[in-house]
Design an enzyme around this catalytic site. Structure first.
Site, mmCIF file in Angstrom:
data_model
loop_
_atom_site.group_PDB
_atom_site.id
_atom_site.type_symbol
_atom_site.label_atom_id
_atom_site.label_comp_id
_atom_site.label_asym_id
_atom_site.label_seq_id
_atom_site.Cartn_x
_atom_site.Cartn_y
_atom_site.Cartn_z
ATOM 1 N N SER A 251 -22.388 50.906 15.959
ATOM 2 C CA SER A 251 -20.988 50.892 16.400
ATOM 3 C C SER A 251 -20.121 51.751 15.486
ATOM 4 O O SER A 251 -19.067 52.239 15.915
ATOM 5 C CB SER A 251 -20.444 49.453 16.405
ATOM 6 O OG SER A 251 -21.039 48.688 17.419
ATOM 7 N N ASP B 106 -13.684 50.987 15.705
ATOM 8 C CA ASP B 106 -13.732 52.215 16.486
ATOM 9 C C ASP B 106 -12.463 53.038 16.328
ATOM 10 O O ASP B 106 -12.503 54.268 16.156
ATOM 11 C CB ASP B 106 -13.943 51.891 17.966
ATOM 12 C CG ASP B 106 -15.305 51.290 18.256
ATOM 13 O OD1 ASP B 106 -16.194 51.404 17.395
ATOM 14 O OD2 ASP B 106 -15.484 50.719 19.350
ATOM 15 N N GLU C 65 -14.939 45.124 16.755
ATOM 16 C CA GLU C 65 -15.377 46.361 17.398
ATOM 17 C C GLU C 65 -14.221 47.336 17.576
ATOM 18 O O GLU C 65 -14.296 48.502 17.176
ATOM 19 C CB GLU C 65 -16.016 46.055 18.758
ATOM 20 C CG GLU C 65 -16.572 47.259 19.473
ATOM 21 C CD GLU C 65 -17.797 47.821 18.800
ATOM 22 O OE1 GLU C 65 -17.668 48.886 18.143
ATOM 23 O OE2 GLU C 65 -18.869 47.212 18.903
#
EC number: 3.4.14.10
Length: 653
Positions: free
Chosen positions: A568, A322, A318
């Protein structure tokens, strides 16, 4: 008659001596739930002497005007557009009244709670008192049970059964009482050795399992099909591998920032999720060489840090995703701030983040919300022992978060209180983006609801997500470059590995800004589902609001490149584009765009998004909803076209 008078006098004396309430009013159900989150079951009654950190959230003033306030500074036709509020004005406008605080305090004291233990939060929004389970059951007319997750006797929680009550004269002054129906309460134990510890160097299973960032625990994370040996990095291969240049072409996104000293963008992560410095450099070396060695600016919240004790896709996927894409898209001149929340032991949740952003949200001096949100200083003596961050972080102009719960996993009161806080941040000029989920109309993990509202893998009722359904955040769905198609051709709704989360809330009412767009969809392309399949009232919040590509991302994770999928991906990419629009406005002396939803749903701005008209978001044994011309509950108003949007926003005050 004389005897009756004497008996009443004696009764009055007895009531005063025993501390019974002097103000008598009937008790009413204040909050209830028909089911507990999946995997949890009651195993025994809670010990009467166990200490609970009772917190009473007071009704905030002026919440009935919240939408009007937000629309006044966020709608492009308002004369006050862009005139965002100060934090002081927000705190003063919504501070609970003295009457509410006095009424709740009087109820607690008259019910036998030690008056010296009742404290008011710094922001005036909460009253705190430590009480026993026996006292709490008497106060709230409920029973407390110990709940266990599956067969794991180290993962237990204390919560009340089905519902709790308040006196009618008190209830109108109270938003929420904790710990009650939520499932992340942490009762006070004795010595640290009484805490059940697992084998991870003393990490408490009971505590760390409830951090939002904990892999596999109730929240949405990106997916992967595994590592890749060859990177194409060519526009003709964007249907197979998405790299930064693909996104620049898809969304007409070419921009050199000028106001980097004024602008701000933040990516939110929750420990144990963390990026690896070597992964950033591996990615930058291939796609943005000038950024090799560049790092996000860490804003630690409640002991948050760049942990490297635990590595793997579940811990690094994640954050690596990001940061690699947000940093490369905004470029080397624009600083990206990392809001890293929670230490490795207690972790953190959405409320901990909001505590840090707004002191008026904190539950009491130093900040603490023991349900869903971690407690600091660490009560177990193994983690961060500094004071919990409370109003210590200046909100960035754009914030992106790629984590979500299912609405049903939380209670409406908890969600509504938190949603109001996102509205306050919008009033102050912050754009808040949340990913909409990766399982179409189903909840995290593909789970749906049964006819009674319970989560079930055999369920057929749609299961919306939170915070994406909050009307004061911008919910971001996912699209894809179709297999075999060019990057210059229209995208469709994502149907590779993941499906764009979307649908209709079971908690929040439809905001006025999206009413016309949603009504057009329902009238022109009515879904052919029965009333029991989803919220067909026509008056509930619809999501997502926008979308961006969410398939086949090339991400450096643990020293290798992997293909990654999810909303995401969509949220930080969108955040980068809106951050550039802020830069353009700041460069000419204007303010940030703030809460964007009232603007993007206007006909003029809707035309500046790339309309997605093909694809679905399946789930719950259905095809879900369909992407159609205009807004739809799959891809919202579409994907951003930076070149068009920046011009429109520059023209606004």
């Amino acid at each position: 008659m004389l005897l009756t008078t004497r008996l009443l006098a004696v009764l009055a004396l007895v009531l005063c001596a025993t501390g019974a309430p002097s103000t008598i009013s009937p008790h009413v159900v204040h909050e209830s739930r028909s089911n507990v989150p999946r995997g949890w079951a009651p195993v025994r009654r809670a010990e009467p002497t166990m200490i609970l950190p009772l917190r009473v959230g007071l009704v905030q003033s002026n919440l009935e005007h919240l939408e009007d306030f937000v629309m006044d500074v966020s709608h492009p036709e308002s004369s006050h557009y862009g005139k965002h509020w100060s934090a002081a004005k927000v705190a003063q406008t919504f501070r609970p009244t003295k009457e509410s605080a006095d009424t709740v305090r009087a109820w607690l004291v008259e019910s036998g709670v030690d008056p010296t233990s009742v404290r008011v939060s710094a922001g005036g929004g909460w009253l705190k008192a430590d009480v026993t389970v026996e006292q709490a059951e008497s106060l709230l007319g409920t029973e407390y049970h110990v709940y266990q997750f599956g067969e794991d006797d180290s993962r237990v929680h204390v919560a009340c059964h089905e519902k709790y009550h308040l006196p009618e004269h008190v209830a109108k002054h109270v938003d929420i009482v904790t710990p009650t129906l939520h499932f992340d309460v942490k009762p006070k134990l004795g010595a640290p050795q009484e805490v059940a510890l697992d084998k991870r160097d003393g990490v408490s299973s009971d505590v760390s399992a409830h951090a939002v960032g904990q892999p596999g625990f109730g929240v949405s994370f990106p997916k992967t099909t595994g590592t890749i040996g060859t990177i194409f990095n060519e526009l003709e291969n964007c249907d197979e591998q998405i790299v930064p240049d693909c996104l620049r072409v898809l969304y007409s996104f070419e921009y050199i920032p000028f106001a980097t000293d004024k602008n701000s963008i933040a990516i939110v992560e929750y420990t144990p999720q963390a990026y690896l410095p070597g992964d950033l450099d591996l990615f930058f070396g291939n796609f943005s060489p000038s950024q090799v060695g560049q790092r996000p600016v860490l804003e630690s919240i409640d002991g948050g840090y760049d942990q490297t004790e635990y590595e793997g896709f579940g811990e690094n996927g994640e954050s690596d995703l990001d940061l690699q894409y947000s940093m490369s898209l905004v470029g080397p001149k624009q600083t990206v701030t990392l809001y890293q929340a929670g230490d490795l032991y207690e972790g953190a949740s959405f409320g901990n983040l909001l505590d840090a952003l707004d002191a008026s949200y904190c539950t009491f001096e130093g900040g603490d919300n023991p349900e869903f949100d971690a407690t600091y200083p660490d009560p177990y003596g193994v983690g961060y022992e500094g004071p919990e961050d409370c109003g210590t972080v200046t909100p960035a102009y754009v914030m992106s978060t790629s984590y979500s719960y299912d609405e049903v996993e939380l209670t409406p009161a908890y969600e509504q209180r938190q949603c109001a806080e996102y509205a306050k941040l919008g009033l102050m000029g912050t754009t808040i983006l949340y990913s909409s989920g990766d399982y179409g109309v189903a909840g995290n993990g593909g789970i749906c609801l049964d006819s009674e509202g319970y989560e079930s893998y055999d369920g057929t009722v749609f299961n919306p997500s939170f915070p994406g359904t909050c009307p004061y955040v911008t919910s971001v769905g996912a699209t894809q470059v179709n297999p075999g198609a060019s990057v210059y051709e229209p995208e469709s709704a994502c149907e590779q590995v993941i499906y764009s989360g979307g649908g209709f809330s079971n908690v929040f009412a439809m905001p006025s800004y999206q009413k016309a767009a949603v009504e057009h969809y329902m009238a022109t392309y009515p879904p052919s589902y029965s009333d029991g399949t989803y919220n067909t009232s026509g008056t509930s919040r619809a999501y997502p609001d926008i979308a961006a590509n969410g398939a086949n991302y090339v991400v450096a994770i643990d020293g290798e490149f992997s293909l990654v999928y999810g909303t995401s991906c969509s949220s930080p990419v969108s955040a980068s584009i809106f951050s550039a629009i802020n830069d353009a406005r700041l460069t000419i002396g204007k303010g940030p765009i703030g809460f964007i939803n009232p603007t993007i749903y206007t006909p003029l701005f809707m035309e500046a998004f790339n309309d997605i008209t093909t694809g679905n978001n399946p789930g719950c044994n259905t095809n879900g909803f369909s992407a159609e011309p205009g807004w739809d509950p799959v891809t919202g108003v579409g994907t951003p076209n930076f070149a068009k949007l920046v011009g429109l926003w520059l023209a606004l005050p």
